[in-house]
Design a protein around this motif. Structure first.
Motif, PDB file in Angstrom:
ATOM      1  N   ASP A 197       0.885  -1.161   0.000  1.00 44.04           N
ATOM      2  CA  ASP A 197       0.000   0.000   0.000  1.00 44.04           C
ATOM      3  C   ASP A 197       0.922   1.210   0.000  1.00 44.04           C
ATOM      4  N   GLN A 198       0.876   2.000  -1.059  1.00 43.58           N
ATOM      5  CA  GLN A 198       1.832   3.097  -1.182  1.00 43.58           C
ATOM      6  C   GLN A 198       1.715   4.109  -0.044  1.00 43.58           C
ATOM      7  N   ARG A 199       0.620   4.092   0.707  1.00 47.52           N
ATOM      8  CA  ARG A 199       0.510   4.972   1.881  1.00 47.52           C
ATOM      9  C   ARG A 199       1.501   4.575   2.972  1.00 47.52           C
ATOM     10  N   ASP A 200       2.018   3.328   2.904  1.00 50.64           N
ATOM     11  CA  ASP A 200       3.009   2.854   3.877  1.00 50.64           C
ATOM     12  C   ASP A 200       4.446   3.174   3.476  1.00 50.64           C
ATOM     13  N   ASP A 201       4.659   3.623   2.238  1.00 55.79           N
ATOM     14  CA  ASP A 201       6.019   3.902   1.768  1.00 55.79           C
ATOM     15  C   ASP A 201       6.636   5.002   2.627  1.00 55.79           C
ATOM     16  N   PHE A 202       7.960   4.991   2.732  1.00 55.52           N
ATOM     17  CA  PHE A 202       8.619   5.876   3.685  1.00 55.52           C
ATOM     18  C   PHE A 202      10.039   6.222   3.238  1.00 55.52           C
ATOM     19  N   ASN A 203      10.548   7.289   3.821  1.00 55.68           N
ATOM     20  CA  ASN A 203      11.953   7.645   3.675  1.00 55.68           C
ATOM     21  C   ASN A 203      12.711   6.980   4.817  1.00 55.68           C
ATOM     22  N   HIS A 204      13.716   6.206   4.459  1.00 58.33           N
ATOM     23  CA  HIS A 204      14.475   5.453   5.461  1.00 58.33           C
ATOM     24  C   HIS A 204      15.148   6.424   6.421  1.00 58.33           C
ATOM     25  N   PRO A 205      14.942   6.256   7.735  1.00 57.71           N
ATOM     26  CA  PRO A 205      15.492   7.211   8.694  1.00 57.71           C
ATOM     27  C   PRO A 205      17.011   7.212   8.804  1.00 57.71           C
ATOM     28  N   HIS A 206      17.673   6.202   8.264  1.00 57.37           N
ATOM     29  CA  HIS A 206      19.142   6.150   8.329  1.00 57.37           C
ATOM     30  C   HIS A 206      19.794   6.657   7.045  1.00 57.37           C
ATOM     31  N   ARG A 207      19.013   7.197   6.130  1.00 52.68           N
ATOM     32  CA  ARG A 207      19.539   7.697   4.849  1.00 52.68           C
ATOM     33  C   ARG A 207      19.434   9.220   4.809  1.00 52.68           C
ATOM     34  N   LYS A 208      20.436   9.841   4.227  1.00 55.20           N
ATOM     35  CA  LYS A 208      20.432  11.302   4.082  1.00 55.20           C
ATOM     36  C   LYS A 208      19.382  11.715   3.057  1.00 55.20           C
ATOM     37  N   SER A 209      18.966  12.960   3.136  1.00 57.52           N
ATOM     38  CA  SER A 209      17.888  13.448   2.262  1.00 57.52           C
ATOM     39  C   SER A 209      18.248  13.388   0.785  1.00 57.52           C
ATOM     40  N   ASP A 210      19.537  13.424   0.441  1.00 55.98           N
ATOM     41  CA  ASP A 210      19.940  13.376  -0.967  1.00 55.98           C
ATOM     42  C   ASP A 210      20.355  11.967  -1.416  1.00 55.98           C
ATOM     43  N   ASP A 211      20.152  10.977  -0.567  1.00 48.22           N
ATOM     44  CA  ASP A 211      20.519   9.595  -0.894  1.00 48.22           C
ATOM     45  C   ASP A 211      19.508   9.034  -1.898  1.00 48.22           C
ATOM     46  N   PRO A 212      19.966   8.575  -3.072  1.00 43.39           N
ATOM     47  CA  PRO A 212      19.023   8.030  -4.064  1.00 43.39           C
ATOM     48  C   PRO A 212      18.330   6.747  -3.603  1.00 43.39           C
ATOM     49  N   PHE A 213      18.828   6.126  -2.530  1.00 39.18           N
ATOM     50  CA  PHE A 213      18.226   4.911  -1.988  1.00 39.18           C
ATOM     51  C   PHE A 213      17.413   5.211  -0.721  1.00 39.18           C
ATOM     52  N   ARG A 214      17.009   6.438  -0.534  1.00 41.80           N
ATOM     53  CA  ARG A 214      16.281   6.811   0.683  1.00 41.80           C
ATOM     54  C   ARG A 214      14.830   6.317   0.680  1.00 41.80           C
ATOM     55  N   ARG A 215      14.153   6.420  -0.470  1.00 45.58           N
ATOM     56  CA  ARG A 215      12.728   6.070  -0.534  1.00 45.58           C
ATOM     57  C   ARG A 215      12.555   4.555  -0.545  1.00 45.58           C
ATOM     58  N   HIS A 216      11.698   4.053   0.346  1.00 47.16           N
ATOM     59  CA  HIS A 216      11.461   2.623   0.488  1.00 47.16           C
ATOM     60  C   HIS A 216       9.980   2.309   0.374  1.00 47.16           C
ATOM     61  N   VAL A 217       9.708   1.096  -0.079  1.00 43.90           N
ATOM     62  CA  VAL A 217       8.350   0.576  -0.121  1.00 43.90           C
ATOM     63  C   VAL A 217       8.215  -0.484   0.970  1.00 43.90           C
ATOM     64  N   LEU A 218       7.013  -0.571   1.530  1.00 45.66           N
ATOM     65  CA  LEU A 218       6.740  -1.520   2.597  1.00 45.66           C
ATOM     66  C   LEU A 218       5.666  -2.491   2.121  1.00 45.66           C
ATOM     67  N   TYR A 219       5.906  -3.757   2.360  1.00 46.25           N
ATOM     68  CA  TYR A 219       4.938  -4.814   2.066  1.00 46.25           C
ATOM     69  C   TYR A 219       4.559  -5.484   3.381  1.00 46.25           C
ATOM     70  N   ARG A 220       3.322  -5.962   3.463  1.00 51.73           N
ATOM     71  CA  ARG A 220       2.819  -6.609   4.666  1.00 51.73           C
ATOM     72  C   ARG A 220       2.161  -7.957   4.332  1.00 51.73           C
ATOM     73  N   LEU A 221       2.226  -8.862   5.283  1.00 54.40           N
ATOM     74  CA  LEU A 221       1.468 -10.109   5.197  1.00 54.40           C
ATOM     75  C   LEU A 221       0.947 -10.413   6.594  1.00 54.40           C
ATOM     76  N   ARG A 222      -0.357 -10.548   6.685  1.00 55.13           N
ATOM     77  CA  ARG A 222      -1.003 -10.859   7.974  1.00 55.13           C
ATOM     78  C   ARG A 222      -1.134 -12.372   8.130  1.00 55.13           C
ATOM     79  N   SER A 223      -1.174 -12.799   9.354  1.00 56.62           N
ATOM     80  CA  SER A 223      -1.322 -14.213   9.666  1.00 56.62           C
ATOM     81  C   SER A 223      -2.604 -14.750   9.053  1.00 56.62           C
ATOM     82  N   PRO A 224      -2.538 -15.924   8.432  1.00 56.94           N
ATOM     83  CA  PRO A 224      -3.753 -16.503   7.862  1.00 56.94           C
ATOM     84  C   PRO A 224      -4.707 -17.021   8.937  1.00 56.94           C
ATOM     85  N   GLY A 225      -4.219 -17.171  10.161  1.00 54.79           N
ATOM     86  CA  GLY A 225      -5.060 -17.745  11.218  1.00 54.79           C
ATOM     87  C   GLY A 225      -5.797 -16.756  12.061  1.00 54.79           C
TER      88      GLY A 225
END
Length: 178
Positions: free
Chosen positions: A150-178
């Motif tokens: 869900d792109q609303r979960d995407d974030f800027n990695h807190p350990h990356r500088k603002s000009d780091d091209p690898f700063r933006r991250h995507v988050l994926y989730r999987l909930r328990s089937p049980g």
């Protein structure tokens, strides 16, 4: 220890540190990290942290071996996410395999086994994974594992500088089937 038909996810051994350092020295394997390849000392320190997490928590990023093929191909598993991440507290899925073992389904097979252990034995309710936005190989693994983005979960990695091209991250989730 977790076993599949082809793989053994196990505790780290001292003899894993040298092939892990070779894996971490490969610029192709490490292309999605700002720091690039790791030197041997940094790789050994990382392996020691991974080993300690398993000792402390009973799960972690396991060393992976392929029966009749290789005693160490990398790591796959689950670990506690750092507290300063925007989605913490969370359990993170992760994998890093030597390039010679890419494209053979090992990451998927091992991650599914780790997820089964997390949702089953460990009673976890959700597992997350994240990657640099442009890291399509890792994103495809997450999707093949049934994880949802869900792109609303995407974030800027807190350990990356603002000009780091690898700063933006995507988050994926999987909930328990049980």
């Amino acid at each position: 220890m977790i076993e599949t038909s082809r793989l053994l996810l196990r505790r780290w051994r001292d003899e894993d540190f040298i092939p892990f350092a070779a894996l971490n020295a490969d610029p192709i394997v490490r292309r999605w990290w700002s720091a690039g390849p790791l030197n041997q000392a940094d790789s050994h320190a990382q392996a020691e942290r991974l080993r300690r997490h398993i000792e402390d928590h009973g799960f972690g990023f396991w060393a992976v071996e392929v029966s009749q093929v290789s005693p160490f191909i990398g790591f796959v598993g689950l670990q506690n996410e750092e507290a300063d991440m925007p989605f913490a507290p969370a359990i993170e899925a992760g994998w890093r395999l030597a390039r010679a073992y890419w494209g053979q389904g090992y990451a998927i097979e091992a991650a599914r086994a780790a997820f089964d252990d997390g949702f089953g034995r460990l009673g976890m309710s959700e597992i997350v994974a994240y990657a640099v936005e442009g890291n399509m190989p890792s994103r495809r693994v997450m999707e093949r594992l049934g994880m949802h983005h869900d792109q609303r979960d995407d974030f800027n990695h807190p350990h990356r500088k603002s000009d780091d091209p690898f700063r933006r991250h995507v988050l994926y989730r999987l909930r328990s089937p049980g």
